[in-house]
Scaffold this active site. Structure first.
Site, PDB file in Angstrom:
ATOM      1  N   ASP A  76       1.115  -0.673   0.021  1.00 14.19           N
ATOM      2  CA  ASP A  76       0.124   0.342   0.140  1.00 14.19           C
ATOM      3  C   ASP A  76       0.819   1.242  -0.092  1.00 14.19           C
ATOM      4  O   ASP A  76       0.450   2.324   0.573  1.00 14.19           O
ATOM      5  CB  ASP A  76      -1.153  -0.243   1.249  1.00 14.19           C
ATOM      6  CG  ASP A  76      -1.671  -1.013   1.257  1.00 14.19           C
ATOM      7  OD1 ASP A  76      -2.206  -1.896   0.754  1.00 14.19           O
ATOM      8  OD2 ASP A  76      -2.761  -1.928   2.018  1.00 14.19           O
TER       9      ASP A  76
ATOM     10  N   LYS B 183      -7.066  -4.455  -2.871  1.00  6.62           N
ATOM     11  CA  LYS B 183      -7.455  -4.638  -1.906  1.00  6.62           C
ATOM     12  C   LYS B 183      -8.939  -3.988  -1.059  1.00  6.62           C
ATOM     13  O   LYS B 183      -7.983  -3.228  -0.899  1.00  6.62           O
ATOM     14  CB  LYS B 183      -6.678  -5.708  -0.838  1.00  6.62           C
ATOM     15  CG  LYS B 183      -5.644  -4.994  -0.239  1.00  6.62           C
ATOM     16  CD  LYS B 183      -5.211  -5.394   1.042  1.00  6.62           C
ATOM     17  CE  LYS B 183      -3.546  -4.911   1.707  1.00  6.62           C
ATOM     18  NZ  LYS B 183      -4.076  -3.935   2.118  1.00  6.62           N
TER      19      LYS B 183
ATOM     20  N   CYS C  30      -1.720  -2.299   8.027  1.00 11.41           N
ATOM     21  CA  CYS C  30      -2.197  -3.012   7.613  1.00 11.41           C
ATOM     22  C   CYS C  30      -0.757  -4.115   7.274  1.00 11.41           C
ATOM     23  O   CYS C  30      -0.860  -5.473   6.885  1.00 11.41           O
ATOM     24  CB  CYS C  30      -2.676  -2.685   5.606  1.00 11.41           C
ATOM     25  SG  CYS C  30      -3.500  -1.635   5.771  1.00 11.41           S
TER      26      CYS C  30
END
Length: 179
Positions: A13, A75, A108
């Site tokens: 990310d 995601k 995350c």
């Protein structure tokens, strides 16, 4: 000791809207770029993740330009392990040592790392290539991953650990990456 034929890298990310507000963003992004470039020199498989790219935007160009032979996996879950395409990509590598870097450390990256450990993977957090908006959250995320059983490393440490020798064309290419 990590070996190039036993390790896979998970990039979590590092996207435009998030990256610009990370603590110590310039150093963090530099380390992530060195890591990506070095792992490509070593032919280590890379699994590239993006959290809600429609809302957060694409991966920073500084990294994406080195990932042209990869495709990001989108995601919505915080943990990559909750995404079936990620799990299939990871299993397809048939590797048990997972390097992980990205943002945010305490969300995350942390959730992915701990779930990977629970799944039987050996997780190595590239601590200088993870970040959070607040320094304290970054520190807490790293500590929680370590407490859960993840090993800590740095971008240069892992690259030279995988390289193993200071000779040859791959070594010369690596020197260009880290300088």
């Amino acid at each position: 000791m990590l070996k190039t034929d036993e390790v896979v890298f998970v990039l979590v990310d590092i996207q435009e809207k998030l990256a610009r507000v990370m603590h110590d963003k310039d150093q963090f992004l530099h380390n992530a770029e060195v890591l990506v470039k070095g792992l490509k020199v070593l032919d280590v498989p890379i699994i590239w993740m993006e959290q809600n790219p429609k809302g957060i935007g694409p991966t920073v160009s500084q990294l994406a330009e080195h990932l042209t032979d990869n495709t990001p996996i989108s995601k919505m879950s915080f943990s990559c392990c909750q995404n079936e395409f990620f799990v299939k990509a990871l299993e397809a590598t048939n590797r048990k040592d997972v390097l992980i870097a990205g943002i945010e450390t305490h969300i995350c990256v942390y959730q992915t790392a701990t779930e990977l450990i629970d799944m039987g993977y050996r997780v190595h957090v590239v601590a200088d290539a993870v970040s959070s908006r607040a320094a304290m959250n970054n520190t807490i995320g790293i500590q929680k991953m370590r407490d859960a059983g993840a090993a800590l490393t740095s971008a240069e440490t892992v690259l030279f650990e995988l390289l193993q020798v200071a000779e040859g064309d791959v070594f010369k290419a690596m020197l260009k990456v880290v300088k």
